[in-house]
Scaffold this active site. Structure first.
Site, mmCIF file in Angstrom:
data_model
loop_
_atom_site.group_PDB
_atom_site.id
_atom_site.type_symbol
_atom_site.label_atom_id
_atom_site.label_comp_id
_atom_site.label_asym_id
_atom_site.label_seq_id
_atom_site.Cartn_x
_atom_site.Cartn_y
_atom_site.Cartn_z
ATOM 1 N N GLY A 10 1.280 -1.018 0.416
ATOM 2 C CA GLY A 10 -0.030 0.162 -0.499
ATOM 3 C C GLY A 10 0.820 1.464 0.148
ATOM 4 N N GLY A 12 2.124 3.125 -2.586
ATOM 5 C CA GLY A 12 1.007 4.465 -3.529
ATOM 6 C C GLY A 12 0.541 5.451 -2.857
ATOM 7 N N ASP A 62 -2.369 -7.590 -6.940
ATOM 8 C CA ASP A 62 -3.703 -7.553 -5.556
ATOM 9 C C ASP A 62 -3.072 -8.570 -4.702
ATOM 10 O OD1 ASP A 62 -6.027 -8.202 -4.052
ATOM 11 O OD2 ASP A 62 -7.003 -7.865 -5.624
ATOM 12 N N SER A 142 -4.869 -0.603 13.555
ATOM 13 C CA SER A 142 -5.884 0.498 13.704
ATOM 14 C C SER A 142 -5.598 0.171 15.655
ATOM 15 C CB SER A 142 -6.695 0.600 13.298
ATOM 16 O OG SER A 142 -8.019 1.442 13.411
ATOM 17 N N TYR A 158 -13.553 -4.703 10.276
ATOM 18 C CA TYR A 158 -12.521 -3.028 10.198
ATOM 19 C C TYR A 158 -11.541 -3.656 11.220
ATOM 20 C CZ TYR A 158 -9.595 -0.675 9.630
ATOM 21 O OH TYR A 158 -7.751 0.441 9.692
ATOM 22 N N ALA A 159 -12.772 -3.435 12.552
ATOM 23 C CA ALA A 159 -11.892 -3.493 13.620
ATOM 24 C C ALA A 159 -10.907 -5.149 14.249
ATOM 25 C CB ALA A 159 -12.379 -3.363 15.234
ATOM 26 N N ALA A 161 -10.568 -7.507 12.013
ATOM 27 C CA ALA A 161 -9.626 -8.146 11.280
ATOM 28 C C ALA A 161 -8.540 -7.499 11.449
ATOM 29 C CB ALA A 161 -9.537 -7.535 9.856
ATOM 30 N N LYS A 162 -8.199 -5.951 12.113
ATOM 31 C CA LYS A 162 -7.246 -5.564 12.379
ATOM 32 C C LYS A 162 -6.344 -6.180 13.756
ATOM 33 C CE LYS A 162 -6.134 -2.194 9.647
ATOM 34 N NZ LYS A 162 -5.125 -2.078 8.761
HETATM 35 N N1 LIG Z 1 -5.959 6.836 7.648
HETATM 36 C C1 LIG Z 1 -6.696 6.157 9.606
HETATM 37 O O1 LIG Z 1 -7.132 6.632 10.007
HETATM 38 C C2 LIG Z 1 -6.039 4.629 9.835
HETATM 39 C C3 LIG Z 1 -6.574 4.607 11.186
HETATM 40 C C4 LIG Z 1 -5.466 3.605 11.701
HETATM 41 C C5 LIG Z 1 -4.955 2.463 10.495
HETATM 42 N N2 LIG Z 1 -5.126 2.417 9.524
HETATM 43 C C6 LIG Z 1 -4.489 2.023 8.624
HETATM 44 O O2 LIG Z 1 -3.668 2.725 7.724
HETATM 45 C C7 LIG Z 1 -3.317 1.431 6.321
HETATM 46 C C8 LIG Z 1 -2.774 2.584 4.724
HETATM 47 O O3 LIG Z 1 -4.301 3.130 4.953
HETATM 48 P P1 LIG Z 1 -4.405 4.841 4.650
HETATM 49 O O4 LIG Z 1 -5.269 5.496 5.385
HETATM 50 O O5 LIG Z 1 -3.478 5.250 4.376
HETATM 51 O O6 LIG Z 1 -5.422 4.724 3.473
HETATM 52 P P2 LIG Z 1 -5.125 4.335 2.248
HETATM 53 O O7 LIG Z 1 -5.090 6.041 1.653
HETATM 54 O O8 LIG Z 1 -6.576 3.816 0.910
HETATM 55 O O9 LIG Z 1 -3.907 3.498 1.766
HETATM 56 C C9 LIG Z 1 -4.438 1.750 1.077
HETATM 57 C C10 LIG Z 1 -3.608 1.363 0.554
HETATM 58 O O10 LIG Z 1 -3.517 0.268 0.383
HETATM 59 C C11 LIG Z 1 -3.429 -0.631 -0.863
HETATM 60 N N3 LIG Z 1 -4.305 -2.029 -0.931
HETATM 61 C C12 LIG Z 1 -6.014 -1.884 -1.143
HETATM 62 N N4 LIG Z 1 -5.491 -3.320 -0.535
HETATM 63 C C13 LIG Z 1 -5.408 -3.543 -1.265
HETATM 64 C C14 LIG Z 1 -5.204 -5.461 -2.029
HETATM 65 N N5 LIG Z 1 -5.870 -6.175 -1.757
HETATM 66 N N6 LIG Z 1 -3.735 -5.378 -2.217
HETATM 67 C C15 LIG Z 1 -2.837 -4.932 -3.001
HETATM 68 N N7 LIG Z 1 -2.948 -2.909 -2.300
HETATM 69 C C16 LIG Z 1 -4.029 -3.020 -1.685
HETATM 70 C C17 LIG Z 1 -3.993 0.295 -1.495
HETATM 71 O O11 LIG Z 1 -3.770 0.751 -3.333
HETATM 72 P P3 LIG Z 1 -4.404 0.051 -4.132
HETATM 73 O O12 LIG Z 1 -5.903 0.359 -4.168
HETATM 74 O O13 LIG Z 1 -3.769 0.513 -5.476
HETATM 75 O O14 LIG Z 1 -4.428 -1.843 -4.241
HETATM 76 C C18 LIG Z 1 -3.318 1.906 -1.396
HETATM 77 O O15 LIG Z 1 -2.339 2.110 -1.282
HETATM 78 C C19 LIG Z 1 -3.963 0.104 6.205
HETATM 79 O O16 LIG Z 1 -4.214 -0.458 6.545
HETATM 80 C C20 LIG Z 1 -5.272 1.100 7.103
HETATM 81 O O17 LIG Z 1 -6.008 0.171 7.641
HETATM 82 C C21 LIG Z 1 -5.253 4.093 8.599
#
Ligand SMILES: NC(=O)c1ccc[n+]([C@@H]2O[C@H](COP(=O)([O-])OP(=O)(O)OC[C@H]3O[C@@H](n4cnc5c(N)ncnc54)[C@H](OP(=O)(O)O)[C@@H]3O)[C@@H](O)[C@H]2O)c1
Length: 254
Positions: A10, A12, A62, A142, A158-159, A161-162
């Site tokens: 993830g 990107g 994926d 998370s 979600y909770a 799975a985490k």
């Molecule tokens: N933002 C928050 O408040 C928060 C809080 C706690 C934890 N988190 C965790 O932090 C992590 C990053 O989240 P983020 O907030 O930065 O959100 P995000 O910008 O949506 O990033 C998620 C990334 O995961 C990739 N991804 C999703 N499904 C995938 C798959 N099947 N295969 C490969 N790549 C996949 C997506 O890329 P593609 O769509 O191109 O595949 C994307 O780059 C996540 O695990 C999230 O649960 C976030």
């Protein structure tokens, strides 16, 4: 000195992109993984420009699909032993409104696939290629795993799975400790400026998340990247098997 290799799933967008940038700035060769190659290419260009030298390798996969994970792992193994693996890919799956058990089962499976299986498959495929001793594994969980909830329309999956990542990571820490590899879980609270909440994000939701904190602000992707930078550093060799909260005080002491 040989260049260290880091892998960020993830990488990107959002938190993963900030982690990739931080690790690239620290001199690592950084592989970023995600499903969208155009997004990964843009991140590569942005980070390489910021760092001033080519350090980022984008690989589209994926990570819920075993054959795609295998292909990505082979490409990574050709680069060299992996010093740092950051399992960051994830998503908040919106829960079905229609109330049918079929739709609910589908949403739970997608949540478990996206937030748990991605990390399990990638880590397993790279296990033999982790640096021994000295490898560093970080799992992005998370605060939802510690207190439930997440986005405005997420439900328990979600909770759940985490939280499942935590037990899996503890077992890995036991398994890999004797090889000199550390395994830790980082559990961020609300982090703004990412794609994760999509159209579900509202100013009211943002304000409510900030109100939960003791420091009166949202987390940033850079807050998470700074913590990952330490957890993946050679200096962090005595820190393993832990869940580390990074949440502005929204969750205390766990
Ligand atoms: N933002 C928050 O408040 C928060 C809080 C706690 C934890 N988190 C965790 O932090 C992590 C990053 O989240 P983020 O907030 O930065 O959100 P995000 O910008 O949506 O990033 C998620 C990334 O995961 C990739 N991804 C999703 N499904 C995938 C798959 N099947 N295969 C490969 N790549 C996949 C997506 O890329 P593609 O769509 O191109 O595949 C994307 O780059 C996540 O695990 C999230 O649960 C976030």
């Amino acid at each position: 000195m040989q260049q260290r290799v880091a892998v960020v799933s993830g990488g990107g967008t959002g938190i993963g992109k900030a982690i990739a940038r931080e690790l690239a700035a620290a001199g690592n060769r950084v592989v970023i993984l995600g499903r969208r190659i155009d997004v990964l290419e843009r991140a590569r260009a942005e980070i390489d420009r910021a760092v001033g030298t080519p350090r980022v390798v984008p690989i589209a996969a994926d990570l819920t699909v075993p054959s795609q994970v295998n292909d990505a792992a082979h490409a990574i193994a050709d680069i060299g032993p992996v010093d740092a693996l950051v399992n960051n890919a994830g998503a908040v799956i919106t829960q079905p409104a229609d109330g049918s058990l079929d739709a609910l089962a589908n949403a739970w499976r997608r949540d478990l696939d996206t937030n748990l299986l991605t990390a399990v498959l990638l880590t397993t495929a790279l296990l033999d290629h982790l640096r021994r001793p000295g490898g560093r594994l970080v799992v992005i969980s998370s605060a939802a795993a510690q207190r439930g909830g997440a986005g405005p329309h997420s439900a328990g999956s979600y909770a759940a799975a985490k939280a499942a990542l935590h037990g899996w990571a503890f077992g890995l820490a036991r398994q890999l400790g004797p090889d000199g590899i550390t395994v830790n879980v980082l559990a961020p609270g609300y982090v703004s400026d990412t794609e994760i909440f999509g159209a579900d994000w509202t100013p009211e939701f943002h304000a409510s998340k900030i109100a939960d904190t003791l420091v009166g602000r949202a987390g940033t992707p850079e807050d998470v990247a700074t913590a990952v930078s330490y957890l993946t550093s050679p200096a962090a060799g005595y820190l393993t098997g832990q869940v580390i909260g990074l949440n502005g005080g929204a969750v205390l002491g766990r």
